[in-house]
Design a protein around this motif. Structure first.
Motif, PDB file in Angstrom:
ATOM      1  N   LEU A 131     -19.078  37.028  23.337  1.00  0.00           N
ATOM      2  CA  LEU A 131     -19.151  37.306  24.773  1.00  0.00           C
ATOM      3  C   LEU A 131     -19.199  35.985  25.548  1.00  0.00           C
ATOM      4  O   LEU A 131     -19.719  34.980  25.053  1.00  0.00           O
ATOM      5  CB  LEU A 131     -20.388  38.152  25.087  1.00  0.00           C
ATOM      6  N   VAL A 132     -18.658  36.022  26.759  1.00  0.00           N
ATOM      7  CA  VAL A 132     -18.558  34.814  27.579  1.00  0.00           C
ATOM      8  C   VAL A 132     -19.357  35.017  28.861  1.00  0.00           C
ATOM      9  O   VAL A 132     -19.279  36.080  29.486  1.00  0.00           O
ATOM     10  CB  VAL A 132     -17.068  34.542  27.929  1.00  0.00           C
ATOM     11  N   LEU A 133     -20.111  33.994  29.240  1.00  0.00           N
ATOM     12  CA  LEU A 133     -20.907  34.078  30.478  1.00  0.00           C
ATOM     13  C   LEU A 133     -19.966  34.118  31.679  1.00  0.00           C
ATOM     14  O   LEU A 133     -19.173  33.195  31.874  1.00  0.00           O
ATOM     15  CB  LEU A 133     -21.835  32.861  30.570  1.00  0.00           C
ATOM     16  N   VAL A 134     -20.031  35.183  32.479  1.00  0.00           N
ATOM     17  CA  VAL A 134     -19.132  35.290  33.636  1.00  0.00           C
ATOM     18  C   VAL A 134     -19.894  35.225  34.954  1.00  0.00           C
ATOM     19  O   VAL A 134     -19.293  35.050  36.006  1.00  0.00           O
ATOM     20  CB  VAL A 134     -18.296  36.600  33.601  1.00  0.00           C
ATOM     21  N   ASN A 135     -21.202  35.409  34.898  1.00  0.00           N
ATOM     22  CA  ASN A 135     -21.971  35.387  36.134  1.00  0.00           C
ATOM     23  C   ASN A 135     -23.428  35.067  35.835  1.00  0.00           C
ATOM     24  O   ASN A 135     -23.979  35.580  34.862  1.00  0.00           O
ATOM     25  CB  ASN A 135     -21.868  36.760  36.822  1.00  0.00           C
ATOM     26  N   ALA A 136     -24.017  34.220  36.646  1.00  0.00           N
ATOM     27  CA  ALA A 136     -25.438  33.906  36.498  1.00  0.00           C
ATOM     28  C   ALA A 136     -26.046  33.910  37.888  1.00  0.00           C
ATOM     29  O   ALA A 136     -25.938  32.930  38.622  1.00  0.00           O
ATOM     30  CB  ALA A 136     -25.609  32.544  35.831  1.00  0.00           C
ATOM     31  N   GLU A 137     -26.628  35.033  38.262  1.00  0.00           N
ATOM     32  CA  GLU A 137     -27.217  35.159  39.596  1.00  0.00           C
ATOM     33  C   GLU A 137     -28.652  35.582  39.465  1.00  0.00           C
ATOM     34  O   GLU A 137     -28.975  36.465  38.688  1.00  0.00           O
ATOM     35  CB  GLU A 137     -26.458  36.218  40.406  1.00  0.00           C
TER      36      GLU A 137
END
Ligand SMILES: CC(C)(COP(=O)(O)OP(=O)(O)OC[C@H]1O[C@@H](n2cnc3c(N)ncnc32)[C@H](O)[C@@H]1OP(=O)(O)O)[C@@H](O)C(=O)NCCC(=O)NCCS
Length: 145
Positions: free
Chosen positions: A128-134
């Motif tokens: 899995l790839v990090l697509v958002n960090a909020e």
């Protein structure tokens, strides 16, 4: 490591709840309240009867050591997981999530609480790839053929 995934059953209710109510698991969860056994059994019955869910127990040398849950909608499958407190730190999380990902097709996502370094590593190891960090949520995604 001789790890396998098998479908969960009502007989797993107590172990799943013990793992879920462990303080470290609660800290890592978006819903951190202690869950009562009756409520948990009702939830597990509904999940096992719902075709949108797949719930696997990971077994290491025949012993239950963790669980992966996949919830599939029209657009994607959302994964979550936990490892039994006594089995942590041995690579179980990485292996079992990677195995679950291989059983799925289409878009796969997972949400990890910020600061949960172990689960962030597990998501990346599974592809899995990090697509958002909020705020306090890391969102990971991948797409299988
Ligand atoms: C997070 C959790 C799944 C880790 O499981 P585990 O089987 O101990 O993890 P692994 O042994 O496969 O280790 C995975 C990686 O994370 C690292 N890691 C594990 N726990 C860690 C921690 N508490 N802090 C920092 N790194 C950690 C490991 O060193 C390893 O890194 P590496 O790839 O560099 O070797 C387990 O502690 C757990 O169930 N926690 C509570 C529930 C939870 O977080 N669920 C996820 C919600 S999406």
């Amino acid at each position: 490591m001789s790890l396998l995934l098998r479908p969960a059953a009502m007989a797993d209710a107590k172990r799943l709840l013990d793992w879920r109510n462990d303080p470290h698991t609660r800290e890592a969860s978006f819903q951190s309240d202690v869950i009562r056994f009756d409520d948990h059994c009702g939830w597990l019955e509904r999940v096992l009867a719902n075709d949108s869910y797949q719930l696997w127990i990971a077994e290491l040398d025949g012993q239950p050591v963790g669980h992966v849950r996949a919830c599939t909608s029209d657009v994607e499958t959302t994964l979550s997981w936990m490892v039994a407190p006594s089995a942590r730190g041995k690579g179980v999380g990485k292996q079992m999530v990677k195995m679950a990902v291989k059983l799925l097709s289409g878009k796969i996502r997972a949400e990890v609480k910020s600061g949960n370094a172990g689960s962030a590593r597990i998501a990346e190891f599974a592809g899995l790839v990090l697509v958002n960090a909020e705020r306090d949520v890391l969102v990971y995604e991948m797409t299988n053929e």
